[in-house]
Every structure is written in structure tokens, then in C-alpha cells.
Design a protein around this motif. Structure first.
Motif, PDB file in Angstrom:
ATOM      1  N   GLY A   1      23.819   5.247  -4.499  1.00 49.98           N
ATOM      2  CA  GLY A   1      23.919   3.802  -4.571  1.00 49.98           C
ATOM      3  C   GLY A   1      24.035   3.089  -3.240  1.00 49.98           C
ATOM      4  N   ARG A   2      24.216   3.843  -2.152  1.00 56.04           N
ATOM      5  CA  ARG A   2      24.258   3.202  -0.833  1.00 56.04           C
ATOM      6  C   ARG A   2      22.878   2.728  -0.400  1.00 56.04           C
ATOM      7  N   TYR A   3      21.848   3.237  -1.060  1.00 49.82           N
ATOM      8  CA  TYR A   3      20.477   2.906  -0.689  1.00 49.82           C
ATOM      9  C   TYR A   3      19.865   1.981  -1.727  1.00 49.82           C
ATOM     10  N   THR A   4      18.859   1.238  -1.287  1.00 54.14           N
ATOM     11  CA  THR A   4      18.117   0.349  -2.173  1.00 54.14           C
ATOM     12  C   THR A   4      16.688   0.848  -2.275  1.00 54.14           C
ATOM     13  N   LEU A   5      16.172   0.842  -3.497  1.00 48.90           N
ATOM     14  CA  LEU A   5      14.779   1.209  -3.736  1.00 48.90           C
ATOM     15  C   LEU A   5      13.937  -0.044  -3.888  1.00 48.90           C
ATOM     16  N   ALA A   6      12.743   0.000  -3.348  1.00 56.60           N
ATOM     17  CA  ALA A   6      11.736  -1.022  -3.609  1.00 56.60           C
ATOM     18  C   ALA A   6      10.718  -0.382  -4.546  1.00 56.60           C
ATOM     19  N   GLU A   7      10.388  -1.094  -5.616  1.00 55.68           N
ATOM     20  CA  GLU A   7       9.442  -0.574  -6.599  1.00 55.68           C
ATOM     21  C   GLU A   7       8.311  -1.566  -6.791  1.00 55.68           C
ATOM     22  N   LEU A   8       7.098  -1.064  -6.723  1.00 58.47           N
ATOM     23  CA  LEU A   8       5.912  -1.890  -6.915  1.00 58.47           C
ATOM     24  C   LEU A   8       5.725  -2.168  -8.407  1.00 58.47           C
ATOM     25  N   THR A   9       5.532  -3.426  -8.749  1.00 58.46           N
ATOM     26  CA  THR A   9       5.280  -3.802 -10.143  1.00 58.46           C
ATOM     27  C   THR A   9       3.786  -3.664 -10.446  1.00 58.46           C
ATOM     28  N   LEU A  52      10.457   2.981   3.662  1.00 59.91           N
ATOM     29  CA  LEU A  52       9.351   2.028   3.607  1.00 59.91           C
ATOM     30  C   LEU A  52       9.204   1.286   4.930  1.00 59.91           C
ATOM     31  N   ALA A  53      10.314   0.904   5.540  1.00 57.80           N
ATOM     32  CA  ALA A  53      10.267   0.231   6.840  1.00 57.80           C
ATOM     33  C   ALA A  53       9.615   1.140   7.879  1.00 57.80           C
ATOM     34  N   PHE A  54       9.988   2.421   7.870  1.00 59.03           N
ATOM     35  CA  PHE A  54       9.409   3.375   8.809  1.00 59.03           C
ATOM     36  C   PHE A  54       7.901   3.507   8.580  1.00 59.03           C
ATOM     37  N   SER A 110       0.822  -1.205   0.000  1.00 62.33           N
ATOM     38  CA  SER A 110       0.000   0.000   0.000  1.00 62.33           C
ATOM     39  C   SER A 110       0.859   1.259   0.000  1.00 62.33           C
ATOM     40  N   HIS A 111       1.880   1.284   0.857  1.00 63.53           N
ATOM     41  CA  HIS A 111       2.759   2.468   0.890  1.00 63.53           C
ATOM     42  C   HIS A 111       3.491   2.637  -0.437  1.00 63.53           C
ATOM     43  N   LEU A 112       3.912   1.548  -1.030  1.00 63.70           N
ATOM     44  CA  LEU A 112       4.557   1.647  -2.338  1.00 63.70           C
ATOM     45  C   LEU A 112       3.573   2.160  -3.390  1.00 63.70           C
ATOM     46  N   SER A 113       2.332   1.728  -3.318  1.00 61.42           N
ATOM     47  CA  SER A 113       1.338   2.147  -4.317  1.00 61.42           C
ATOM     48  C   SER A 113       1.061   3.643  -4.252  1.00 61.42           C
ATOM     49  N   GLU A 114       1.258   4.242  -3.079  1.00 59.24           N
ATOM     50  CA  GLU A 114       0.991   5.669  -2.889  1.00 59.24           C
ATOM     51  C   GLU A 114       2.226   6.540  -3.098  1.00 59.24           C
ATOM     52  N   ALA A 115       3.384   5.926  -3.248  1.00 61.37           N
ATOM     53  CA  ALA A 115       4.641   6.671  -3.394  1.00 61.37           C
ATOM     54  C   ALA A 115       4.816   7.183  -4.822  1.00 61.37           C
ATOM     55  N   PRO A 116       5.548   8.286  -4.978  1.00 57.56           N
ATOM     56  CA  PRO A 116       5.849   8.758  -6.331  1.00 57.56           C
ATOM     57  C   PRO A 116       6.546   7.662  -7.137  1.00 57.56           C
ATOM     58  N   LYS A 117       6.068   7.425  -8.332  1.00 59.97           N
ATOM     59  CA  LYS A 117       6.589   6.393  -9.231  1.00 59.97           C
ATOM     60  C   LYS A 117       6.558   5.003  -8.599  1.00 59.97           C
ATOM     61  N   ARG A 118       5.777   4.862  -7.510  1.00 57.45           N
ATOM     62  CA  ARG A 118       5.630   3.587  -6.790  1.00 57.45           C
ATOM     63  C   ARG A 118       6.967   3.033  -6.321  1.00 57.45           C
ATOM     64  N   LYS A 119       7.864   3.944  -5.896  1.00 55.06           N
ATOM     65  CA  LYS A 119       9.196   3.567  -5.416  1.00 55.06           C
ATOM     66  C   LYS A 119       9.480   4.256  -4.095  1.00 55.06           C
ATOM     67  N   LEU A 120      10.156   3.533  -3.189  1.00 51.12           N
ATOM     68  CA  LEU A 120      10.613   4.103  -1.923  1.00 51.12           C
ATOM     69  C   LEU A 120      11.930   3.456  -1.529  1.00 51.12           C
ATOM     70  N   ARG A 121      12.754   4.239  -0.828  1.00 51.48           N
ATOM     71  CA  ARG A 121      13.941   3.646  -0.209  1.00 51.48           C
ATOM     72  C   ARG A 121      13.472   2.683   0.865  1.00 51.48           C
TER      73      ARG A 121
END
Length: 162
Positions: free
Chosen positions: A105-113, A72-74, A57-68
Motif C-alpha cells: 500500500g505504500r505504492y500507487t498503481l496507474a491503470e490504463l482504462t 512508469l516515471a522511469f 503506451s507504457h501502460l498499454s504494454e504492461a501486464p494487466k495495463r498497470k504499473l507502479r
């Protein structure tokens, strides 16, 4: 307590009065029982956990469906390690992909497909019905504002996000 049962500090124990006890037992009952009640319809109807739903749900509401991942954990109120495990399962199902953050590049993005969006889109009405039935519809506006204010005061950041 020490091994002999003695207190190791000098702080006096402040026992709960009736009002404090009612507040504490009410809160702990909510913390322990409500997540399971909210998760049950999601599991039965969509085969997902409450935490998985919150992540999607949080990913679906994020810009471009992506979050660090840390953000996202927070937002999902979980630790990075718990989130990593859930994201791995979601990746295996084709709902999420992980990529290095091009900005850093130290961070990882999660992106909703698209498939992940379909899952959260189908599960959202089930979740919202449960939230309304078990929480929001039994509270008036004043209670809802008080609950939001209390939740903000008690907001706990997972240890690995401090």
C-alpha cells in the motif's frame, strides 16, 4: 564561479576539441529539437503530448495495463512529480485510474482504462510514422545499434527515482 568571477575549485577547464564539440552540439540539438518534432503530429491529430503518449503506451504494454508510478516515471523518462501531473490530467479524461498497490500500500498503481487504451491505439500509428521518418529510417542497422548503445551509456535517472 564566485561573485568575483573566480573559479571556486582547482579543476582545470577542459575545452572541447572539434570532435567533442560536434558530438555535444549534435546531442543537444537532438535533445532540444526532436521531442517537439515528435510531439507535433500527436498534438495535431490526437490532442496529446509526447509525454502523455509515452505514459499511455507504457501502460498499454504492461501486464494487466498497470504499473507502479515510480516504474512508469522511469520508463517514460520523467520525474514522479511530472508523471503525477500527467496522470491527474489523464484521470480527468477517463484514460487512467490510480489505486493503492494491493501488494504494498505504500505504492500507487496507474491503470490504463479502455478509453485510455483506445487513445493510445489510435495515436500509435501517428507516433510510429514520425519515429520512423525522423529517426529510424535515416539510420542503418549499425547506426541504430550505436544509438541504442550510446543512449544506454547516457541514461539519466530522474532525481526523485534515484
Amino acid at each position: 564561479m564566485s561573485s568575483t568571477g573566480e573559479r571556486q575549485d582547482d579543476e582545470e577547464v577542459r575545452w572541447l576539441d572539434e570532435q567533442e564539440k560536434a558530438a555535444w552540439t549534435g546531442l543537444i540539438s537532438l535533445v532540444l529539437l526532436l521531442p517537439g518534432k515528435l510531439e507535433s503530429p500527436l498534438r495535431q491529430e490526437h490532442g496529446i503530448t509526447l509525454f502523455e503518449y509515452l505514459v499511455l503506451s507504457h501502460l498499454s504494454e504492461a501486464p494487466k495495463r498497470k504499473l507502479r508510478m515510480g516504474e512508469l516515471a522511469f520508463l517514460a523518462s520523467g520525474s514522479l512529480s511530472r508523471l503525477s501531473n500527467v496522470i491527474k490530467r489523464c484521470e480527468q479524461r477517463g484514460w487512467v485510474v490510480r489505486t493503492p498497490d494491493p501488494a504494498d500500500g505504500r505504492y500507487t498503481l496507474a491503470e490504463l482504462t479502455h478509453a485510455g487504451f483506445d487513445v493510445v491505439h489510435l495515436a500509435a500509428p501517428t507516433h510510429l510514422r514520425a519515429v520512423r521518418r525522423m529517426v529510424l529510417d535515416v539510420l542503418n542497422t549499425t547506426d541504430q545499434k550505436a544509438l541504442a548503445r550510446i543512449a544506454q551509456k547516457l541514461r539519466i535517472v530522474p532525481d526523485d527515482l534515484d
